[in-house]
Design an enzyme around this catalytic site. Structure first.
Site, PDB file in Angstrom:
ATOM      1  N   ASP A 110       0.843  -1.244  -0.142  1.00  0.00           N
ATOM      2  CA  ASP A 110       0.107  -0.133  -0.072  1.00  0.00           C
ATOM      3  C   ASP A 110       0.900   1.159   0.022  1.00  0.00           C
ATOM      4  O   ASP A 110       2.184   1.069   0.104  1.00  0.00           O
ATOM      5  CB  ASP A 110      -1.103  -0.017   1.309  1.00  0.00           C
ATOM      6  CG  ASP A 110      -2.413   0.732   0.861  1.00  0.00           C
ATOM      7  OD1 ASP A 110      -2.065   1.966   0.636  1.00  0.00           O
ATOM      8  OD2 ASP A 110      -3.199  -0.060   1.033  1.00  0.00           O
ATOM      9  N   GLY A 170       4.475   1.422  -1.643  1.00  0.00           N
ATOM     10  CA  GLY A 170       4.625   1.417  -2.939  1.00  0.00           C
ATOM     11  C   GLY A 170       3.526   1.989  -3.567  1.00  0.00           C
ATOM     12  O   GLY A 170       2.506   2.029  -3.144  1.00  0.00           O
ATOM     13  N   PHE A 219       1.034   1.038  -6.652  1.00  0.00           N
ATOM     14  CA  PHE A 219       0.869  -0.201  -7.636  1.00  0.00           C
ATOM     15  C   PHE A 219       0.635   0.020  -9.119  1.00  0.00           C
ATOM     16  O   PHE A 219       0.693  -0.802  -9.604  1.00  0.00           O
ATOM     17  CB  PHE A 219      -0.432  -0.871  -6.904  1.00  0.00           C
ATOM     18  CG  PHE A 219      -1.595  -0.260  -6.804  1.00  0.00           C
ATOM     19  CD1 PHE A 219      -2.318   0.564  -7.314  1.00  0.00           C
ATOM     20  CD2 PHE A 219      -2.383  -0.617  -5.534  1.00  0.00           C
ATOM     21  CE1 PHE A 219      -3.386   0.994  -7.158  1.00  0.00           C
ATOM     22  CE2 PHE A 219      -3.803  -0.245  -5.249  1.00  0.00           C
ATOM     23  CZ  PHE A 219      -4.300   0.629  -6.097  1.00  0.00           C
ATOM     24  N   HIS A 250     -12.611  -1.032  -8.117  1.00  0.00           N
ATOM     25  CA  HIS A 250     -13.820  -0.173  -8.322  1.00  0.00           C
ATOM     26  C   HIS A 250     -13.608   1.147  -8.264  1.00  0.00           C
ATOM     27  O   HIS A 250     -14.127   2.136  -8.590  1.00  0.00           O
ATOM     28  CB  HIS A 250     -14.976  -0.649  -7.424  1.00  0.00           C
ATOM     29  CG  HIS A 250     -15.011  -0.457  -6.017  1.00  0.00           C
ATOM     30  ND1 HIS A 250     -15.925  -0.401  -5.382  1.00  0.00           N
ATOM     31  CD2 HIS A 250     -14.062   0.093  -5.379  1.00  0.00           C
ATOM     32  CE1 HIS A 250     -15.490   0.032  -3.888  1.00  0.00           C
ATOM     33  NE2 HIS A 250     -14.310   0.223  -3.908  1.00  0.00           N
TER      34      HIS A 250
HETATM   35  C1  LIG Z   1     -10.703   1.002  -0.962  1.00  0.00           C
HETATM   36  S1  LIG Z   1      -9.325   0.669  -0.007  1.00  0.00           S
HETATM   37  C2  LIG Z   1      -9.310  -1.090  -0.136  1.00  0.00           C
HETATM   38  C3  LIG Z   1      -8.842  -1.470   0.809  1.00  0.00           C
HETATM   39  C4  LIG Z   1      -8.729  -3.042   1.398  1.00  0.00           C
HETATM   40  N1  LIG Z   1      -8.202  -3.831   0.104  1.00  0.00           N
HETATM   41  C5  LIG Z   1     -10.043  -3.416   1.562  1.00  0.00           C
HETATM   42  O1  LIG Z   1     -10.792  -4.180   0.590  1.00  0.00           O
HETATM   43  O2  LIG Z   1     -10.421  -3.158   2.760  1.00  0.00           O
HETATM   44  C6  LIG Z   1      -7.976   0.862  -1.245  1.00  0.00           C
HETATM   45  C7  LIG Z   1      -6.800   0.877  -0.798  1.00  0.00           C
HETATM   46  O3  LIG Z   1      -5.764   1.235  -2.061  1.00  0.00           O
HETATM   47  C8  LIG Z   1      -4.473   1.880  -1.539  1.00  0.00           C
HETATM   48  N2  LIG Z   1      -4.025   2.577  -2.645  1.00  0.00           N
HETATM   49  C9  LIG Z   1      -4.705   3.783  -3.555  1.00  0.00           C
HETATM   50  N3  LIG Z   1      -3.818   3.984  -4.510  1.00  0.00           N
HETATM   51  C10 LIG Z   1      -2.744   3.306  -4.372  1.00  0.00           C
HETATM   52  C11 LIG Z   1      -1.633   3.185  -5.306  1.00  0.00           C
HETATM   53  N4  LIG Z   1      -1.533   4.078  -6.102  1.00  0.00           N
HETATM   54  N5  LIG Z   1      -0.856   2.337  -4.592  1.00  0.00           N
HETATM   55  C12 LIG Z   1      -0.829   1.431  -3.791  1.00  0.00           C
HETATM   56  N6  LIG Z   1      -2.026   1.456  -2.918  1.00  0.00           N
HETATM   57  C13 LIG Z   1      -2.926   2.332  -3.007  1.00  0.00           C
HETATM   58  C14 LIG Z   1      -5.269   2.795  -0.551  1.00  0.00           C
HETATM   59  O4  LIG Z   1      -4.201   3.366   0.367  1.00  0.00           O
HETATM   60  C15 LIG Z   1      -6.491   1.844   0.052  1.00  0.00           C
HETATM   61  O5  LIG Z   1      -5.548   1.295   1.156  1.00  0.00           O
END
Ligand SMILES: C[S@@+](CC[C@H](N)C(=O)[O-])C[C@H]1O[C@@H](n2cnc3c(N)ncnc32)[C@H](O)[C@@H]1O
Length: 336
Positions: A199, A225, A227, A245
């Protein structure tokens, strides 16, 4: 044909009354207060700081909505609210309701504008920063959001731990792990696995605290990082929960493509969301989650199992299948 009645229309039309009654109860700590000790009206009124005019109606509304019980004038939690809405318990899922109360309740007031313009309606309205940059700029909001994600994912995490054939694999990564509900739950259920939560950098301390609380810090590590840009660790299984989503179609496919490239032959991707039924008429929660993505993101939307399987095949996965998890959630599995 059954006779027409206005009941369903009125129930949904005033549904925000019930919703806000529960959200305010969580905000005021009603269920945490009652977890310590059941109490009568004057005691609760004082403890929670309620006005005399509103205290009785507010608490009895919670009784009628089946979130509290009242026997001989003594209020107590129900089994559900005691387990899931007492802040002191590890099973607390109120983070998502706290976020709904503090952010979404107000932003959904602009739904009409959102469906007319296609524009997001949250803190980023009018060209602000992206949602994650906004949330993560403030440490309290960061913790609130990450804990909300744990609340949203607790049920799915249990189901994924139980339904996916983990015994066939050794290593996994949860891409966009938030606090780590999925990796912690999967690792606890399967002691042979080691996992990574991937994350953004500000998530690290919150993740490490959460997995340590669950006793799996020796097998579940954090990797900071982006993603979309950074190299992804090589693991057997990549999980993406409530990730696709958030993003537009090109970004969804880019993430699936990056997962495909990072996996070995025989590896698997597991995507879960409130995946919409293929006919787009049953999963109301999934369809409204997509409206929530309209409110929250520039291009995000929820999708059907058929959509997701088609994208997976397009980026190279050879076999795909959909499996229901719990409530409105399903997972799509792609095998390389
Ligand atoms: C909607 S949350 C989902 C969290 C978890 N997977 C869940 O289902 O409870 C989206 C996650 O993606 C991470 N995120 C957003 N953009 C990101 C990026 N560019 N690289 C890595 N993580 C990212 C956010 O920090 C967040 O923790």
């Amino acid at each position: 044909m059954s006779a027409a009645t206005p009941e369903h229309i009125m129930q949904v039309g005033t549904g925000f009354w019930a919703s806000k009654t529960l959200l305010s109860a969580v905000e005021l700590g009603v269920f945490s207060a009652l977890a310590d000790v059941p109490a009568d009206l004057p005691t609760l009124q004082k403890k929670l700081g309620l006005h005399q005019r509103s205290a009785r109606d507010f608490l009895d509304a919670l009784v009628s909505l089946k979130f509290l019980q009242r026997e001989n004038g003594i209020y107590s939690n129900t089994a559900d609210t005691d387990l899931f809405l007492d802040r002191a318990k590890p099973s607390y899922i109120g983070g998502v309701l706290e976020m709904a109360n503090a952010r979404l309740y107000g932003f959904w007031g602009s739904l009409t504008e959102a469906v007319r313009t296609g524009e997001l309606q949250n803190e980023g309205k009018g060209g602000g920063k992206d949602i994650f940059a906004t949330l993560y700029a403030d440490p309290d909001r960061l913790r609130g959001f990450l804990s909300a994600m744990s609340g949203v994912s607790a049920g799915a995490a249990q189901a994924i731990a139980g339904k996916f054939p983990w015994r066939d694999y050794k290593t996994f990564m949860d891409l966009g792990s938030a606090q780590g509900m999925v990796p912690a739950t999967v690792a606890r259920a399967h002691p042979h696995l080691t996992g990574i939560g991937f994350d953004l950098p500000p998530v690290k301390p919150v993740f490490e605290e959460f997995v340590a609380q669950r006793g799996v810090e020796d097998r579940v590590r954090f990797r900071a990082g982006n993603f979309f840009e950074d190299p992804l660790p090589k693991v057997d299984v990549i999980v993406m929960g409530h990730i696709l989503h958030d993003w537009d179609l090109a970004q969804k496919k880019a993430l699936l493509g990056r997962a495909f490239d990072a996996l070995p032959k025989g590896g698997a991707v597991v995507v879960y969301d409130a995946i919409i039924d293929d006919d787009r008429r049953e999963n109301a929660f999934g369809l409204m989650m997509s409206l929530n993505m309209l409110i929250e993101t520039p291009g995000g939307f929820d999708y059907t199992g058929a959509d997701c399987q088609a994208w997976m095949r397009e980026v190279g996965f050879s076999k795909t299948r959909l499996e229901p998890l719990v409530g409105p959630d399903s997972m799509v599995i792609g095998l390389k």
